[in-house]
Design a protein around this motif. Structure first.
Motif, PDB file in Angstrom:
ATOM      1  N   GLU A  35       1.246  -1.350   0.200  1.00 55.21           N
ATOM      2  CA  GLU A  35       0.288   0.038   0.041  1.00 55.21           C
ATOM      3  C   GLU A  35       1.016   1.435  -0.351  1.00 55.21           C
ATOM      4  O   GLU A  35       1.266   1.297   0.565  1.00 55.21           O
ATOM      5  CB  GLU A  35      -1.107   0.228   1.188  1.00 55.21           C
ATOM      6  N   ILE A  36       0.284   2.463  -0.441  1.00 55.27           N
ATOM      7  CA  ILE A  36       1.105   3.752  -0.917  1.00 55.27           C
ATOM      8  C   ILE A  36       0.045   4.428  -0.517  1.00 55.27           C
ATOM      9  O   ILE A  36      -0.900   4.400  -0.971  1.00 55.27           O
ATOM     10  CB  ILE A  36       1.704   3.373  -2.202  1.00 55.27           C
ATOM     11  N   SER A  37       0.764   5.522   0.169  1.00 53.85           N
ATOM     12  CA  SER A  37       0.060   6.916   0.409  1.00 53.85           C
ATOM     13  C   SER A  37       0.868   7.589  -0.188  1.00 53.85           C
ATOM     14  O   SER A  37       2.034   7.809  -0.656  1.00 53.85           O
ATOM     15  CB  SER A  37      -0.616   7.339   1.926  1.00 53.85           C
ATOM     16  N   PHE A  38       0.250   8.665   0.194  1.00 46.68           N
ATOM     17  CA  PHE A  38       0.907  10.503  -0.586  1.00 46.68           C
ATOM     18  C   PHE A  38       0.639  11.082   0.723  1.00 46.68           C
ATOM     19  O   PHE A  38      -0.352  11.949   1.048  1.00 46.68           O
ATOM     20  CB  PHE A  38      -0.248  10.473  -1.848  1.00 46.68           C
ATOM     21  N   VAL A  56       2.997   7.810 -11.073  1.00 50.26           N
ATOM     22  CA  VAL A  56       3.105   7.984 -10.276  1.00 50.26           C
ATOM     23  C   VAL A  56       3.438   6.446  -9.767  1.00 50.26           C
ATOM     24  O   VAL A  56       4.353   5.569  -9.487  1.00 50.26           O
ATOM     25  CB  VAL A  56       3.105   8.181  -8.694  1.00 50.26           C
ATOM     26  N   ILE A  57       2.212   5.697  -9.866  1.00 47.39           N
ATOM     27  CA  ILE A  57       1.913   4.024  -9.488  1.00 47.39           C
ATOM     28  C   ILE A  57       3.135   2.882 -10.545  1.00 47.39           C
ATOM     29  O   ILE A  57       4.158   2.251 -10.359  1.00 47.39           O
ATOM     30  CB  ILE A  57       0.684   3.081  -9.086  1.00 47.39           C
ATOM     31  N   ARG A  58       3.006   3.648 -11.538  1.00 49.26           N
ATOM     32  CA  ARG A  58       3.731   3.006 -12.660  1.00 49.26           C
ATOM     33  C   ARG A  58       5.340   3.054 -12.436  1.00 49.26           C
ATOM     34  O   ARG A  58       5.758   2.149 -12.947  1.00 49.26           O
ATOM     35  CB  ARG A  58       3.276   3.190 -14.137  1.00 49.26           C
ATOM     36  N   VAL A  59       5.733   4.088 -12.668  1.00 49.87           N
ATOM     37  CA  VAL A  59       6.839   4.232 -11.839  1.00 49.87           C
ATOM     38  C   VAL A  59       7.252   3.582 -10.882  1.00 49.87           C
ATOM     39  O   VAL A  59       8.689   3.007 -10.925  1.00 49.87           O
ATOM     40  CB  VAL A  59       7.374   6.080 -11.725  1.00 49.87           C
ATOM     41  N   LEU A  60       6.506   4.094 -10.112  1.00 47.60           N
ATOM     42  CA  LEU A  60       7.283   2.833  -8.785  1.00 47.60           C
ATOM     43  C   LEU A  60       7.688   1.676  -9.118  1.00 47.60           C
ATOM     44  O   LEU A  60       7.580   0.738  -8.357  1.00 47.60           O
ATOM     45  CB  LEU A  60       5.659   2.556  -7.746  1.00 47.60           C
ATOM     46  N   SER A  77      12.938   6.255 -10.418  1.00 47.86           N
ATOM     47  CA  SER A  77      12.146   7.118 -11.366  1.00 47.86           C
ATOM     48  C   SER A  77      12.809   6.643 -12.691  1.00 47.86           C
ATOM     49  O   SER A  77      12.989   5.117 -12.805  1.00 47.86           O
ATOM     50  CB  SER A  77      14.149   8.123 -11.577  1.00 47.86           C
ATOM     51  N   ASP A  78      12.057   6.550 -13.740  1.00 54.20           N
ATOM     52  CA  ASP A  78      12.666   6.404 -15.575  1.00 54.20           C
ATOM     53  C   ASP A  78      12.577   7.095 -16.199  1.00 54.20           C
ATOM     54  O   ASP A  78      13.142   7.905 -15.620  1.00 54.20           O
ATOM     55  CB  ASP A  78      10.853   5.797 -15.639  1.00 54.20           C
ATOM     56  N   ASP A  79      12.805   7.120 -17.320  1.00 46.62           N
ATOM     57  CA  ASP A  79      12.873   8.287 -18.032  1.00 46.62           C
ATOM     58  C   ASP A  79      12.236  10.118 -17.883  1.00 46.62           C
ATOM     59  O   ASP A  79      12.674  10.757 -18.119  1.00 46.62           O
ATOM     60  CB  ASP A  79      12.755   7.736 -19.239  1.00 46.62           C
ATOM     61  N   GLU A  80      10.933  10.117 -17.554  1.00 47.12           N
ATOM     62  CA  GLU A  80      10.607  11.080 -17.450  1.00 47.12           C
ATOM     63  C   GLU A  80      10.099  11.223 -16.481  1.00 47.12           C
ATOM     64  O   GLU A  80       9.958  13.009 -16.177  1.00 47.12           O
ATOM     65  CB  GLU A  80       9.076  10.750 -18.164  1.00 47.12           C
ATOM     66  N   MET A  81      10.062  10.639 -14.253  1.00 48.15           N
ATOM     67  CA  MET A  81       9.726  11.041 -13.568  1.00 48.15           C
ATOM     68  C   MET A  81      11.081  10.339 -12.360  1.00 48.15           C
ATOM     69  O   MET A  81      11.025   9.365 -12.505  1.00 48.15           O
ATOM     70  CB  MET A  81       8.433  11.414 -13.352  1.00 48.15           C
ATOM     71  N   THR A  82      11.073  11.097 -11.470  1.00 50.45           N
ATOM     72  CA  THR A  82      10.943  10.718 -10.135  1.00 50.45           C
ATOM     73  C   THR A  82      10.644  10.734  -9.457  1.00 50.45           C
ATOM     74  O   THR A  82       9.881  12.104  -9.394  1.00 50.45           O
ATOM     75  CB  THR A  82      12.050  11.565  -9.852  1.00 50.45           C
ATOM     76  N   VAL A  83      10.325   9.749  -8.585  1.00 54.25           N
ATOM     77  CA  VAL A  83       9.449   9.839  -7.357  1.00 54.25           C
ATOM     78  C   VAL A  83      10.170   9.381  -5.951  1.00 54.25           C
ATOM     79  O   VAL A  83      11.007   8.628  -6.305  1.00 54.25           O
ATOM     80  CB  VAL A  83       8.414   8.349  -7.341  1.00 54.25           C
TER      81      VAL A  83
END
Length: 111
Positions: A35-38, A56-60, A77-83
């Motif tokens: 489970e992930i919270s924000f 965000v979930i897809r990046v994780l 992170s992926d090529d576009e985004m960092t979490v």
């Protein structure tokens, strides 16, 4: 003879039903464990930057790079985004999210 065969078939059917139910319980348990919270900060930044929760979930789930950041935080992170997320007692909390490139940063300034 027929009675014995019927009992065996009934036992096999019940075993398959129990196995199916326990597999569903395992899937539910795994989903709870991940489970992930924000945080409020993450929600604000996602809104400002036009980032959807699903992204965000897809990046994780599919992140290309995972690094340990300060304290108990992870940088995924992926090529576009960092979490950036932090491990809590019973889940992970997303702390902030940002785009990696300048193209998306310019879009943040548009009202």
């Amino acid at each position: 003879m027929f009675f014995t065969l019927a009992v065996i078939i009934a036992v096999v059917v019940v075993a398959f039903l129990i196995k199916g139910l326990s597999e569903k319980d395992e899937v539910a348990k795994r989903e709870e464990e991940r489970e992930i919270s924000f945080s409020q900060h993450a929600v604000q930044r996602m809104d400002e930057r036009g980032i959807e929760t699903d992204r965000v979930i897809r990046v994780l789930e599919e992140g290309i790079r995972v690094q340990i950041a300060n304290y108990n935080r992870l940088k995924v992170s992926d090529d576009e985004m960092t979490v950036i997320l932090e491990k809590r007692l019973d889940n992970f909390e997303v702390i902030t999210v940002y785009w990696n490139d300048d193209d998306h940063k310019d879009a943040d300034l548009i009202p």
